[in-house]
Design a protein around this motif. Structure first.
Motif, PDB file in Angstrom:
ATOM      1  N   ASP A   1      44.680  45.280  40.012  1.00 10.01           N
ATOM      2  CA  ASP A   1      45.151  44.617  38.785  1.00 10.01           C
ATOM      3  C   ASP A   1      46.081  43.461  39.162  1.00 10.01           C
ATOM      4  O   ASP A   1      47.277  43.651  39.347  1.00 10.01           O
ATOM      5  N   LEU A   2      45.516  42.268  39.254  1.00 16.96           N
ATOM      6  CA  LEU A   2      46.325  41.105  39.644  1.00 16.96           C
ATOM      7  C   LEU A   2      47.056  40.540  38.429  1.00 16.96           C
ATOM      8  O   LEU A   2      46.426  40.022  37.498  1.00 16.96           O
ATOM      9  N   GLY A   3      48.363  40.669  38.442  1.00 13.59           N
ATOM     10  CA  GLY A   3      49.204  40.062  37.413  1.00 13.59           C
ATOM     11  C   GLY A   3      48.851  40.443  35.982  1.00 13.59           C
ATOM     12  O   GLY A   3      48.937  39.602  35.079  1.00 13.59           O
ATOM     13  N   GLY A   4      48.436  41.691  35.763  1.00 16.78           N
ATOM     14  CA  GLY A   4      48.128  42.134  34.400  1.00 16.78           C
ATOM     15  C   GLY A   4      46.767  41.664  33.887  1.00 16.78           C
ATOM     16  O   GLY A   4      46.465  41.794  32.698  1.00 16.78           O
ATOM     17  N   SER A   5      45.925  41.151  34.789  1.00 14.20           N
ATOM     18  CA  SER A   5      44.597  40.669  34.376  1.00 14.20           C
ATOM     19  C   SER A   5      43.615  41.832  34.197  1.00 14.20           C
ATOM     20  O   SER A   5      42.544  41.670  33.607  1.00 14.20           O
ATOM     21  N   GLY A   6      43.971  43.005  34.746  1.00 16.12           N
ATOM     22  CA  GLY A   6      43.063  44.143  34.673  1.00 16.12           C
ATOM     23  C   GLY A   6      41.924  44.079  35.683  1.00 16.12           C
ATOM     24  O   GLY A   6      40.959  44.833  35.594  1.00 16.12           O
ATOM     25  N   MET A   7      42.040  43.194  36.631  1.00 12.81           N
ATOM     26  CA  MET A   7      41.006  43.103  37.679  1.00 12.81           C
ATOM     27  C   MET A   7      41.612  42.551  38.968  1.00 12.81           C
ATOM     28  O   MET A   7      42.728  42.023  38.973  1.00 12.81           O
ATOM     29  N   SER A   8      40.832  42.688  40.048  1.00 13.24           N
ATOM     30  CA  SER A   8      41.291  42.144  41.327  1.00 13.24           C
ATOM     31  C   SER A   8      40.962  40.650  41.365  1.00 13.24           C
ATOM     32  O   SER A   8      40.149  40.155  40.573  1.00 13.24           O
ATOM     33  N   VAL A   9      41.579  39.967  42.308  1.00 14.30           N
ATOM     34  CA  VAL A   9      41.305  38.524  42.461  1.00 14.30           C
ATOM     35  C   VAL A   9      39.834  38.278  42.785  1.00 14.30           C
ATOM     36  O   VAL A   9      39.285  37.225  42.454  1.00 14.30           O
ATOM     37  N   MET A  10      39.168  39.287  43.385  1.00 14.02           N
ATOM     38  CA  MET A  10      37.762  39.115  43.776  1.00 14.02           C
ATOM     39  C   MET A  10      36.800  39.258  42.610  1.00 14.02           C
ATOM     40  O   MET A  10      35.621  38.972  42.734  1.00 14.02           O
ATOM     41  N   GLU A  11      37.320  39.747  41.471  1.00 16.94           N
ATOM     42  CA  GLU A  11      36.452  40.018  40.326  1.00 16.94           C
ATOM     43  C   GLU A  11      36.598  38.982  39.212  1.00 16.94           C
ATOM     44  O   GLU A  11      35.918  39.061  38.199  1.00 16.94           O
ATOM     45  N   MET A  12      37.531  38.061  39.374  1.00 12.82           N
ATOM     46  CA  MET A  12      37.770  37.113  38.279  1.00 12.82           C
ATOM     47  C   MET A  12      37.046  35.796  38.531  1.00 12.82           C
ATOM     48  O   MET A  12      36.718  35.452  39.657  1.00 12.82           O
ATOM     49  N   SER A  13      36.792  35.081  37.459  1.00 10.80           N
ATOM     50  CA  SER A  13      36.134  33.778  37.584  1.00 10.80           C
ATOM     51  C   SER A  13      37.021  32.828  38.382  1.00 10.80           C
ATOM     52  O   SER A  13      38.240  32.797  38.183  1.00 10.80           O
ATOM     53  N   HIS A  14      36.376  32.079  39.261  1.00  8.88           N
ATOM     54  CA  HIS A  14      37.153  31.059  39.981  1.00  8.88           C
ATOM     55  C   HIS A  14      37.558  29.926  39.037  1.00  8.88           C
ATOM     56  O   HIS A  14      38.341  29.075  39.394  1.00  8.88           O
ATOM     57  N   ARG A  15      36.987  29.932  37.820  1.00  5.79           N
ATOM     58  CA  ARG A  15      37.359  28.912  36.830  1.00  5.79           C
ATOM     59  C   ARG A  15      38.378  29.453  35.821  1.00  5.79           C
ATOM     60  O   ARG A  15      38.705  28.793  34.848  1.00  5.79           O
ATOM     61  N   SER A  16      38.849  30.691  36.040  1.00  6.48           N
ATOM     62  CA  SER A  16      39.820  31.276  35.091  1.00  6.48           C
ATOM     63  C   SER A  16      41.201  30.670  35.311  1.00  6.48           C
ATOM     64  O   SER A  16      41.497  30.137  36.376  1.00  6.48           O
ATOM     65  N   LYS A  17      42.047  30.794  34.282  1.00  7.58           N
ATOM     66  CA  LYS A  17      43.399  30.244  34.463  1.00  7.58           C
ATOM     67  C   LYS A  17      44.192  31.097  35.445  1.00  7.58           C
ATOM     68  O   LYS A  17      45.046  30.587  36.154  1.00  7.58           O
ATOM     69  N   GLU A  18      43.867  32.398  35.528  1.00  5.87           N
ATOM     70  CA  GLU A  18      44.547  33.241  36.516  1.00  5.87           C
ATOM     71  C   GLU A  18      44.260  32.747  37.946  1.00  5.87           C
ATOM     72  O   GLU A  18      45.165  32.650  38.766  1.00  5.87           O
ATOM     73  N   PHE A  19      42.992  32.461  38.226  1.00 11.27           N
ATOM     74  CA  PHE A  19      42.702  32.008  39.591  1.00 11.27           C
ATOM     75  C   PHE A  19      43.218  30.591  39.823  1.00 11.27           C
ATOM     76  O   PHE A  19      43.690  30.269  40.919  1.00 11.27           O
ATOM     77  N   GLN A  20      43.152  29.767  38.793  1.00 12.32           N
ATOM     78  CA  GLN A  20      43.696  28.400  38.940  1.00 12.32           C
ATOM     79  C   GLN A  20      45.167  28.462  39.367  1.00 12.32           C
ATOM     80  O   GLN A  20      45.606  27.668  40.202  1.00 12.32           O
ATOM     81  N   ALA A  21      45.886  29.439  38.787  1.00 16.27           N
ATOM     82  CA  ALA A  21      47.306  29.579  39.154  1.00 16.27           C
ATOM     83  C   ALA A  21      47.447  29.960  40.630  1.00 16.27           C
ATOM     84  O   ALA A  21      48.364  29.488  41.323  1.00 16.27           O
TER      85      ALA A  21
END
Ligand SMILES: *Cc1c(COP(=O)(O)O)cnc(C)c1O
Length: 359
Positions: free
Chosen positions: A28-48
């Motif tokens: 759970d990366l930063g309250g996103s409910g998922m790991s960094v490997m599971e999120m879109s590379h275009r998401s604002k979480e990954f952009q950060a």
């Protein structure tokens, strides 16, 4: 938990703080409910994540806005191929300084796509030193001059970088962020991440923006630096996990006080090890003293049998990765930023004991 003293040449030791932070954030990366490997590379979480990674690299190394900072795939080895394709114009020559295995690999790759001048080679001397300025046979109007600033296998480094009219391009894979450098002295700096700044499968590229514009139209879109610079290293799906870990390593570097502070620690670690090697004829470092690497320390024992026994017994004592590269033999201790002083202290104690029993 049992952690070894890790002297691997690469992939290599990572700071334990980084690993435990990554472990804590894994599901759970930063309250996103998922790991960094599971999120879109275009998401604002990954952009950060990628923005922070880049900002920290810039701040730590003092990189100005004249340079682009890119996170690419294919390791340092892909750079061996793409640098000449992008930076060397039709009929132009690129100069190379041949200081060892990695410089040679870069030369081999560059020869495939155009003209190469080897401005100096240490091959006949067995790659035990770097050249003096007046030994270089540089080409007038060269596209660039390529060096490997720290030879991971030979254990030599440039204590001072050569002066060149053409942009200086440096493979810093095995020493990036281990000592303070002036980025403005270089046209381009690149490094595979897996020695000092993160996991494998990620390359850090720092390139002067005017050089990005040189690329001929014949170069495939994906292989152009401009493609990745224009898209913030998000032209396609990047190594999101690698960029995330690199960001954590940058935070760890900040917590130690930055590169100058880490350099001091590195110099102390290397000095302790070299002084043990120099203290007796039992050990022999083949490298010219002034050019000794503070990242990859290489040395020999009186016989190959003793070297084999040294590596095997060290392993039993919890110290791994000490076997020299298969192409040169001997012993190599890679003492990158994340290798703690305690590991060097343990190694030195082991060496003294080994010498007493076998010397
Ligand atoms: C490890 C290393 C490389 C190769 O890096 P890859 O990421 O495996 O391509 C290139 N140059 C130097 C100096 C290295 O130490």
């Amino acid at each position: 938990m049992e952690r070894v003293y890790n002297f691997n040449a690469g992939p290599a030791a990572l700071p334990l703080d980084v690993l435990t932070k990554a472990q804590a954030e894994l599901v759970d990366l930063g309250g996103s409910g998922m790991s960094v490997m599971e999120m879109s590379h275009r998401s604002k979480e990954f952009q950060a994540v990628i923005d922070s990674a880049q900002a920290k690299v810039r701040a730590l190394m003092g990189i100005s806005e004249d340079y682009a900072v890119l996170f690419l795939q294919g390791g340092a080895s892909l750079q061996f191929a793409t640098i000449p394709m992008n930076l060397r114009g039709d009929g132009q020559t690129a100069d190379f300084i041949d200081t060892g295995s990695w410089a040679s690999k870069a030369i081999k790759e560059a020869k495939i796509s155009g003209n190469v001048n080897v401005a100096w080679s240490g091959k006949e001397e067995g790659y035990v030193r770097v050249p003096k300025q007046d030994e270089l046979k540089l080409t007038d109007g060269a596209a660039y001059v390529h060096i490997c600033s720290n030879e991971t296998i030979g254990g030599i480094r440039f204590p001072k970088f050569p002066n060149t009219d053409a942009p200086l391009v440096a493979d810093m894979s095995s020493e990036i962020m281990s000592r303070v450098i002036n980025v403005n002295d270089f046209g381009m700096i690149y490094a595979g991440a897996q020695k000092n700044i993160g996991p494998s499968g990620l390359a850090l590229v720092i390139i002067r923006k005017d050089l990005i514009e040189r690329t001929p139209d014949s170069v495939p879109i994906f292989l152009r630096y401009k493609t990745h610079a224009d898209n913030g290293s998000l032209y396609n799906t990047p190594n999101t996990w690698g960029i995330y870990i690199l960001k954590l390593v940058m935070e760890w570097m900040e917590s130690l006080g930055g590169i100058a502070a880490v350099q001091k620690i590195n110099e102390d670690k290397a000095a302790a090890l070299y002084s043990t090697i120099d203290s007796s004829d039992f050990w022999r470092c083949p490298v010219n003293k002034a050019d000794r690497s503070i990242m990859n320390v290489v040395w020999r024992l009186p016989s190959e049998e003793l070297e084999e026994a040294f590596v095997a017994e060290a392993k039993k004592a919890g110290m791994i990765g000490l076997k020299g590269h298969r192409s040169v033999g001997g012993i190599r201790a890679s003492i990158y930023n994340a290798v703690p002083k305690a590991a060097i202290d343990a190694l030195i104690a082991f060496m003294k004991d080994f010498e007493k029993k076998n010397g």
